[in-house]
Design a protein around this motif. Structure first.
Motif, mmCIF file in Angstrom:
data_model
loop_
_atom_site.group_PDB
_atom_site.id
_atom_site.type_symbol
_atom_site.label_atom_id
_atom_site.label_comp_id
_atom_site.label_asym_id
_atom_site.label_seq_id
_atom_site.Cartn_x
_atom_site.Cartn_y
_atom_site.Cartn_z
ATOM 1 N N MET A 1 0.862 -1.165 0.000
ATOM 2 C CA MET A 1 0.000 0.000 0.000
ATOM 3 C C MET A 1 0.904 1.222 0.000
ATOM 4 S SD MET A 1 -2.983 1.081 2.669
ATOM 5 C CE MET A 1 -1.941 1.536 4.017
ATOM 6 N N PHE A 2 0.451 2.265 -0.656
ATOM 7 C CA PHE A 2 1.252 3.475 -0.785
ATOM 8 C C PHE A 2 0.404 4.708 -0.511
ATOM 9 C CE2 PHE A 2 2.993 0.291 -3.601
ATOM 10 C CZ PHE A 2 4.349 0.347 -3.345
ATOM 11 N N VAL A 3 1.063 5.706 0.050
ATOM 12 C CA VAL A 3 0.499 7.043 0.147
ATOM 13 C C VAL A 3 1.363 7.919 -0.745
ATOM 14 C CG1 VAL A 3 0.030 9.012 1.634
ATOM 15 C CG2 VAL A 3 -0.331 6.695 2.499
ATOM 16 N N GLN A 5 1.993 11.684 -1.746
ATOM 17 C CA GLN A 5 1.738 13.087 -1.422
ATOM 18 C C GLN A 5 2.122 13.926 -2.626
ATOM 19 O OE1 GLN A 5 3.758 14.188 2.176
ATOM 20 N NE2 GLN A 5 2.339 13.046 3.446
ATOM 21 N N ALA A 48 -3.316 14.065 -1.981
ATOM 22 C CA ALA A 48 -2.755 12.773 -1.607
ATOM 23 C C ALA A 48 -3.582 11.667 -2.248
ATOM 24 C CB ALA A 48 -2.735 12.603 -0.092
ATOM 25 N N VAL A 49 -2.919 10.551 -2.500
ATOM 26 C CA VAL A 49 -3.540 9.377 -3.103
ATOM 27 C C VAL A 49 -3.183 8.166 -2.257
ATOM 28 C CG1 VAL A 49 -3.611 7.899 -5.153
ATOM 29 C CG2 VAL A 49 -3.285 10.376 -5.417
ATOM 30 N N LEU A 50 -4.158 7.339 -1.969
ATOM 31 C CA LEU A 50 -3.924 6.042 -1.342
ATOM 32 C C LEU A 50 -4.026 5.009 -2.450
ATOM 33 C CD1 LEU A 50 -3.491 4.469 1.304
ATOM 34 C CD2 LEU A 50 -5.973 4.320 1.508
ATOM 35 N N HIS A 52 -3.105 0.911 -3.950
ATOM 36 C CA HIS A 52 -2.976 -0.486 -3.517
ATOM 37 C C HIS A 52 -3.011 -1.385 -4.752
ATOM 38 C CE1 HIS A 52 -3.588 -4.074 -1.086
ATOM 39 N NE2 HIS A 52 -4.688 -4.344 -1.758
ATOM 40 N N ILE A 78 6.361 9.339 -2.611
ATOM 41 C CA ILE A 78 5.679 8.052 -2.451
ATOM 42 C C ILE A 78 6.178 7.381 -1.181
ATOM 43 C CG2 ILE A 78 5.263 5.785 -3.455
ATOM 44 C CD1 ILE A 78 5.733 7.062 -6.221
ATOM 45 N N GLU A 80 5.733 3.997 1.146
ATOM 46 C CA GLU A 80 5.210 2.626 1.158
ATOM 47 C C GLU A 80 4.881 2.218 2.591
ATOM 48 O OE1 GLU A 80 6.212 -1.808 -0.615
ATOM 49 O OE2 GLU A 80 7.650 -0.185 -0.867
#
Length: 95
Positions: A1-3, A5, A48-50, A52, A78, A80
Motif C-alpha cells: 500500500m502506498f500514500v 503526497q 494525496a492518493v492512497l 494499492h 511516495i 510505502e
C-alpha cells in the motif's frame, strides 16, 4: 500500500491549465482499481492518493504520467506502508 503526497511546487499557478488532465489521471487510477482514495492536503498544500495492488516501480511510472507532476505543478513523494493490522473493514489491505 502506498500514500502518494502531491505537494504544490513552483508551477502551482499553472494548476488550472492542467486540471482536466489531472482529473483524467485520477479517474484512470480508480478505473484501474489502483486508487482507493484521493483527497486534498489542508490547508491548500496539494493532494494525496492512497494506492494499492501495484508495485513501487509501476506506481512511480504512473505518478510521473500525472500532468501536475510532469508540468511541475506538484512534487510527488511516495511512501510505502506494509500493513500489519487493520480494522476489519480494511482487511483486504493485508493480502
Amino acid at each position: 500500500m502506498f500514500v502518494v503526497q502531491l505537494r504544490f511546487a513552483e508551477n502551482k499557478a499553472l494548476a488550472g491549465q492542467f486540471m482536466e488532465g489531472h482529473k483524467a489521471w485520477i479517474q484512470q487510477g480508480f478505473d484501474d482499481g489502483i486508487f482507493l482514495l484521493v483527497g486534498s492536503l489542508s490547508p491548500n498544500l496539494g493532494g494525496a492518493v492512497l494506492a494499492h495492488g501495484i508495485d513501487r516501480d509501476a506506481l512511480s511510472a504512473r505518478v510521473d504520467q500525472d500532468p501536475f507532476v510532469a508540468e511541475g505543478v506538484v512534487t510527488a513523494d511516495i511512501v510505502e506502508i506494509t500493513p500489519n493490522r487493520t480494522d476489519d473493514r480494511l482487511g483486504f489491505l493485508l493480502s
